[in-house]
Design a protein around this motif. Structure first.
Motif, short mmCIF file in Angstrom:
data_model
loop_
_atom_site.label_atom_id
_atom_site.label_comp_id
_atom_site.label_asym_id
_atom_site.label_seq_id
_atom_site.Cartn_x
_atom_site.Cartn_y
_atom_site.Cartn_z
N THR A 167 0.91 -1.27 0.06
CA THR A 167 -0.06 0.06 -0.08
C THR A 167 0.69 1.24 0.10
O THR A 167 1.61 1.52 0.88
CB THR A 167 -0.84 -0.09 1.29
N VAL A 200 -2.88 3.05 -1.60
CA VAL A 200 -3.82 2.30 -3.17
C VAL A 200 -2.98 1.04 -2.74
O VAL A 200 -1.71 0.78 -2.56
CB VAL A 200 -3.48 3.07 -4.19
N VAL A 206 -8.65 -0.23 -6.20
CA VAL A 206 -8.62 0.27 -4.85
C VAL A 206 -9.79 -0.51 -4.08
O VAL A 206 -10.74 -0.38 -4.56
CB VAL A 206 -8.69 1.67 -5.03
N ALA A 208 -3.88 4.66 -12.07
CA ALA A 208 -4.84 4.70 -13.02
C ALA A 208 -4.22 4.78 -14.64
O ALA A 208 -4.80 4.07 -15.44
CB ALA A 208 -5.92 5.52 -12.85
N ARG A 210 -2.93 7.65 -7.07
CA ARG A 210 -4.02 6.98 -7.68
C ARG A 210 -4.22 7.44 -9.18
O ARG A 210 -4.60 6.63 -9.87
CB ARG A 210 -5.34 7.34 -7.02
N GLU A 211 -4.02 8.79 -9.57
CA GLU A 211 -4.12 9.15 -10.76
C GLU A 211 -3.03 8.32 -11.56
O GLU A 211 -3.21 7.95 -12.84
CB GLU A 211 -3.80 10.63 -11.06
N PRO A 218 -1.80 10.57 -1.82
CA PRO A 218 -2.79 9.56 -2.34
C PRO A 218 -3.36 9.89 -3.56
O PRO A 218 -3.63 9.06 -4.47
CB PRO A 218 -3.71 9.69 -1.30
#
Length: 220
Positions: free
Chosen positions: A20, A24, A39, A63, A59-60, A55
Motif C-alpha cells: 500500500t 492504494v 482500490v 490509473a 491514484r491518478e 494519495p
C-alpha cells in the motif's frame, strides 16, 4: 543532496500481502510486470507522510499505468512529478512498486509554466514554443547525448502531452536543478519544459527508469 527515501516495512510483507503506497493497494506476482489491483472499497488509511506520494496523485498515476498498459512494457517502477509542490522541495518521486521504496528528488518545471518565476507551476501547455511543462503520462524512451549532455527522450501518451517528442521534452541534468540553488534562491531555476534534475542525481534517475516505463506528471 536533497533526497528523501521512504522504505516499505518489509519486502516479505509486501510479497505476501501486497503493497500500500499512499493508500492504494498494488498486488505483486512478478518483478517485471506486477499486476494492478483495484482500490478496495475500504482501503487502509492512506500514508500522509510528506515523504510519500500524495494519495490523490498516486491514484491518478496508477490509473494511468493501467490505462496505458499496452504501451508501458515495464511496470515495476515509475516516476511521479508532483507539480502542485514548489520547486524548492523534493517533488520527483521514484517509486519502486516491488520493494515499496520511494526516493524523492528535486526537479524543475518549465519557464512557460511559471513566467514570474514564483517557484510554483502556474499552468501546463502542450504547444510548441511554449517552454512550459506538460501534464500526463510519458513513456520513457532512448538515451542520447545532446546540448544538455546525457538525456532521455520521452513519448507523451495523452492529448495533454502528445507533442513531447516533437518539443524535445526530455529528462536531463542541469546546474539550475542542483540543491545548492535552494540556499541562494529558495527554488530551482526553470527548464524549457523538460524534467531537469540535479546533475549528480541524473544517473540515479536513469537507473531507476530505464526504457518503457511510466513518468507521470500532474498538479492535483
Amino acid at each position: 543532496m536533497n533526497t528523501i527515501v521512504e522504505k516499505a516495512p518489509s519486502r516479505r510483507a509486501f510479497l505476501t500481502s501486497g503493497l500500500t503506497v499512499a493508500g492504494v493497494a498494488v498486488a505483486s506476482t512478478a518483478f517485471a510486470k506486477p499486476a494492478l489491483a483495484a482500490v478496495p472499497a475500504q482501503a487502509r488509511a492512506p500514508l500522509t507522510s510528506p515523504r510519500m506520494v500524495r494519495p490523490a496523485l498516486f491514484r491518478e498515476a496508477m490509473a494511468s499505468l493501467q490505462s496505458h498498459s499496452s504501451r508501458i512494457v515495464n511496470r515495476d517502477r515509475m516516476a511521479i512529478a508532483d507539480f502542485a509542490a514548489s520547486s524548492g522541495v523534493p517533488r520527483f518521486h521514484l517509486v519502486d512498486l516491488i520493494s515499496g521504496k520511494t526516493t524523492t528528488l528535486l526537479v524543475a518545471h518549465g519557464s512557460g509554466s511559471d513566467p514570474a518565476h514564483t517557484g510554483y507551476l502556474q499552468r501546463f501547455s502542450n504547444q510548441n514554443g511554449s517552454n512550459a511543462s506538460s501534464s500526463g503520462a510519458y513513456l520513457t524512451s532512448n538515451y542520447y547525448v545532446g546540448k544538455h549532455g546525457r538525456s532521455q527522450r520521452l513519448i507523451g501518451l495523452d492529448p495533454t502531452n502528445n507533442n513531447a517528442l516533437a518539443r524535445a521534452i526530455v529528462i536531463h541534468g542541469a546546474w539550475y536543478s542542483n540543491a545548492s540553488m535552494l540556499s541562494k534562491h529558495g527554488k530551482l531555476g526553470r527548464s524549457q519544459g523538460c524534467f531537469a534534475v540535479g546533475e549528480s542525481e541524473l544517473a540515479q534517475v536513469f537507473g531507476h527508469l530505464g526504457n518503457d516505463r511510466l513518468l507521470y506528471a500532474a498538479k492535483v
